[in-house]
Design a protein around this motif. Sequence first.
Motif, PDB file in Angstrom:
ATOM      1  N   CYS A   1       0.775  -1.185  -0.019  1.00  0.00           N
ATOM      2  CA  CYS A   1       0.000  -0.009  -0.013  1.00  0.00           C
ATOM      3  C   CYS A   1       0.963   1.076  -0.192  1.00  0.00           C
ATOM      4  CB  CYS A   1      -0.858   0.164   1.221  1.00  0.00           C
ATOM      5  SG  CYS A   1      -2.033  -1.427   1.337  1.00  0.00           S
ATOM      6  N   ALA A   2       0.634   2.130  -0.987  1.00  0.00           N
ATOM      7  CA  ALA A   2       1.487   3.225  -1.083  1.00  0.00           C
ATOM      8  C   ALA A   2       0.602   4.570  -0.788  1.00  0.00           C
ATOM      9  CB  ALA A   2       2.141   3.311  -2.490  1.00  0.00           C
ATOM     10  N   PRO A   3       1.073   5.633  -0.178  1.00  0.00           N
ATOM     11  CA  PRO A   3       0.174   6.858  -0.025  1.00  0.00           C
ATOM     12  C   PRO A   3       0.355   7.517  -1.266  1.00  0.00           C
ATOM     13  CG  PRO A   3       2.394   6.901   1.120  1.00  0.00           C
ATOM     14  CD  PRO A   3       2.383   5.627   0.502  1.00  0.00           C
ATOM     15  N   ASN A   4      -0.738   8.251  -1.657  1.00  0.00           N
ATOM     16  CA  ASN A   4      -0.884   9.302  -2.671  1.00  0.00           C
ATOM     17  C   ASN A   4      -0.800  10.579  -2.144  1.00  0.00           C
ATOM     18  OD1 ASN A   4      -1.289   6.952  -4.549  1.00  0.00           O
ATOM     19  ND2 ASN A   4      -3.554   7.293  -4.228  1.00  0.00           N
ATOM     20  N   GLY A   5       0.473  11.024  -2.114  1.00  0.00           N
ATOM     21  CA  GLY A   5       0.582  12.543  -1.533  1.00  0.00           C
ATOM     22  C   GLY A   5       1.092  12.608  -0.087  1.00  0.00           C
ATOM     23  N   LYS A   6       1.536  13.576   0.282  1.00  0.00           N
ATOM     24  CA  LYS A   6       2.176  13.740   1.885  1.00  0.00           C
ATOM     25  C   LYS A   6       1.075  13.597   2.749  1.00  0.00           C
ATOM     26  CE  LYS A   6       6.149  16.365   0.294  1.00  0.00           C
ATOM     27  NZ  LYS A   6       6.819  17.804   0.523  1.00  0.00           N
ATOM     28  N   ASP A   7      -0.049  14.129   2.540  1.00  0.00           N
ATOM     29  CA  ASP A   7      -1.087  13.892   3.460  1.00  0.00           C
ATOM     30  C   ASP A   7      -1.480  12.710   4.024  1.00  0.00           C
ATOM     31  OD1 ASP A   7      -2.348  13.765   1.332  1.00  0.00           O
ATOM     32  OD2 ASP A   7      -3.859  15.329   1.526  1.00  0.00           O
ATOM     33  N   ASP A   8      -1.256  11.607   3.081  1.00  0.00           N
ATOM     34  CA  ASP A   8      -1.724  10.192   3.059  1.00  0.00           C
ATOM     35  C   ASP A   8      -3.305  10.117   3.328  1.00  0.00           C
ATOM     36  OD1 ASP A   8      -1.508   7.473   3.204  1.00  0.00           O
ATOM     37  OD2 ASP A   8      -0.915   7.470   5.070  1.00  0.00           O
ATOM     38  N   LYS A   9      -4.076  10.827   2.572  1.00  0.00           N
ATOM     39  CA  LYS A   9      -5.631  10.947   2.620  1.00  0.00           C
ATOM     40  C   LYS A   9      -6.024   9.849   1.568  1.00  0.00           C
ATOM     41  CE  LYS A   9      -6.505  15.491   4.405  1.00  0.00           C
ATOM     42  NZ  LYS A   9      -6.905  16.758   4.190  1.00  0.00           N
ATOM     43  N   SER A  10      -5.300   9.300   0.676  1.00  0.00           N
ATOM     44  CA  SER A  10      -5.749   8.425  -0.381  1.00  0.00           C
ATOM     45  C   SER A  10      -4.485   7.486  -0.586  1.00  0.00           C
ATOM     46  CB  SER A  10      -6.092   9.050  -1.675  1.00  0.00           C
ATOM     47  OG  SER A  10      -5.165   9.725  -2.178  1.00  0.00           O
ATOM     48  N   SER A  11      -4.965   6.459  -1.129  1.00  0.00           N
ATOM     49  CA  SER A  11      -3.867   5.397  -1.105  1.00  0.00           C
ATOM     50  C   SER A  11      -3.946   4.536  -2.384  1.00  0.00           C
ATOM     51  CB  SER A  11      -3.497   4.581  -0.082  1.00  0.00           C
ATOM     52  OG  SER A  11      -4.608   3.824   0.239  1.00  0.00           O
ATOM     53  N   THR A  12      -2.814   3.836  -2.841  1.00  0.00           N
ATOM     54  CA  THR A  12      -2.953   2.860  -4.078  1.00  0.00           C
ATOM     55  C   THR A  12      -2.422   1.422  -3.565  1.00  0.00           C
ATOM     56  OG1 THR A  12      -2.560   4.334  -5.915  1.00  0.00           O
ATOM     57  CG2 THR A  12      -2.291   2.346  -6.332  1.00  0.00           C
ATOM     58  N   LEU A  13      -3.292   0.555  -3.722  1.00  0.00           N
ATOM     59  CA  LEU A  13      -2.977  -0.876  -3.360  1.00  0.00           C
ATOM     60  C   LEU A  13      -2.368  -1.424  -4.336  1.00  0.00           C
ATOM     61  CD1 LEU A  13      -4.822  -3.062  -0.822  1.00  0.00           C
ATOM     62  CD2 LEU A  13      -4.146  -4.063  -3.022  1.00  0.00           C
ATOM     63  N   PHE A  14      -1.304  -2.254  -4.361  1.00  0.00           N
ATOM     64  CA  PHE A  14      -0.817  -2.642  -5.547  1.00  0.00           C
ATOM     65  C   PHE A  14      -0.726  -4.395  -4.770  1.00  0.00           C
ATOM     66  CE2 PHE A  14       1.321   1.020  -5.879  1.00  0.00           C
ATOM     67  CZ  PHE A  14       1.164   1.508  -7.310  1.00  0.00           C
ATOM     68  N   VAL A  15      -1.146  -5.379  -5.643  1.00  0.00           N
ATOM     69  CA  VAL A  15      -1.306  -6.780  -5.401  1.00  0.00           C
ATOM     70  C   VAL A  15      -0.886  -7.659  -6.434  1.00  0.00           C
ATOM     71  CG1 VAL A  15      -3.669  -6.919  -5.999  1.00  0.00           C
ATOM     72  CG2 VAL A  15      -2.869  -8.329  -4.416  1.00  0.00           C
ATOM     73  N   SER A  16      -0.382  -8.839  -5.974  1.00  0.00           N
ATOM     74  CA  SER A  16       0.236  -9.911  -6.921  1.00  0.00           C
ATOM     75  C   SER A  16       0.010 -11.198  -6.253  1.00  0.00           C
ATOM     76  CB  SER A  16       1.465  -9.794  -7.302  1.00  0.00           C
ATOM     77  OG  SER A  16       2.027 -10.666  -8.122  1.00  0.00           O
ATOM     78  N   ALA A  17      -0.763 -11.957  -6.745  1.00  0.00           N
ATOM     79  CA  ALA A  17      -0.846 -13.493  -6.483  1.00  0.00           C
ATOM     80  C   ALA A  17      -0.328 -14.436  -7.065  1.00  0.00           C
ATOM     81  CB  ALA A  17      -2.530 -13.610  -6.488  1.00  0.00           C
ATOM     82  N   THR A  18       0.022 -15.478  -6.486  1.00  0.00           N
ATOM     83  CA  THR A  18       0.934 -16.462  -7.349  1.00  0.00           C
ATOM     84  C   THR A  18       0.333 -17.730  -6.994  1.00  0.00           C
ATOM     85  OG1 THR A  18       3.015 -15.138  -7.214  1.00  0.00           O
ATOM     86  CG2 THR A  18       3.192 -17.449  -7.711  1.00  0.00           C
TER      87      THR A  18
END
Length: 202
Positions: free
Chosen positions: A98-115
């Motif tokens: 999970c990576a924050p979108n911006g310094k305020d961290d009010k939104s985020s992007t989740l990256f997922v990979s399933a093997t």
Amino acid sequence: MSRMFRLSPALLLALLAGTVAGCSTTKPNVYQGEEFSDTSTFSHDFATSSSATCEAARRTLLSQGYIIKQAKGALVDGHKHFQPDPDTHVEIEFHVVCAPNGKDDKSSTLFVSATQDRYALKKTNNSASVGLSVLGSVSLPIGSTSDSLVKVASETIPAGLFYDRFFGLIEHYLGLDGGLPVVDFDDKPALPTKAAAKAEQE
């Protein structure tokens, strides 16, 4: 009387080129299919902080029977075992960041990979060795059979619908689907208790 057929130089070159092309035909490399295009198959944006998003992802995996290997802030790893038939074993492993979108961290992007790893049951015959003082060590046709799992395939799951269901359940735990959100992000119950819900109504 025999006849001799002469091929034109152009036709001869065409036949030679076709022969060489047929001999040198190979399958395309796997990496050639990696387009690195702007796709949302392995990522999803949430209107929550990165820590809240990853905690919801952890609860999502736990609710489906996955064993959490590690959960550290913006990183969650979990796996689950399947046995579709007696001689086949399948393991699915999730890796979430999970990576924050911006310094305020009010939104985020989740990256997922399933093997998905597939194992097959392999039987091995073990013969017994008996030591004799005169003949030395002799292998006799008596022994035991041991079973072991051998990995036969491993791939990253590419199905978009598979990840869409995962993202949808995360939204449920975040309360983004209109349901009840989690109270907080520690080891407390994921949903408010009846007493807390009654107090809110009053």
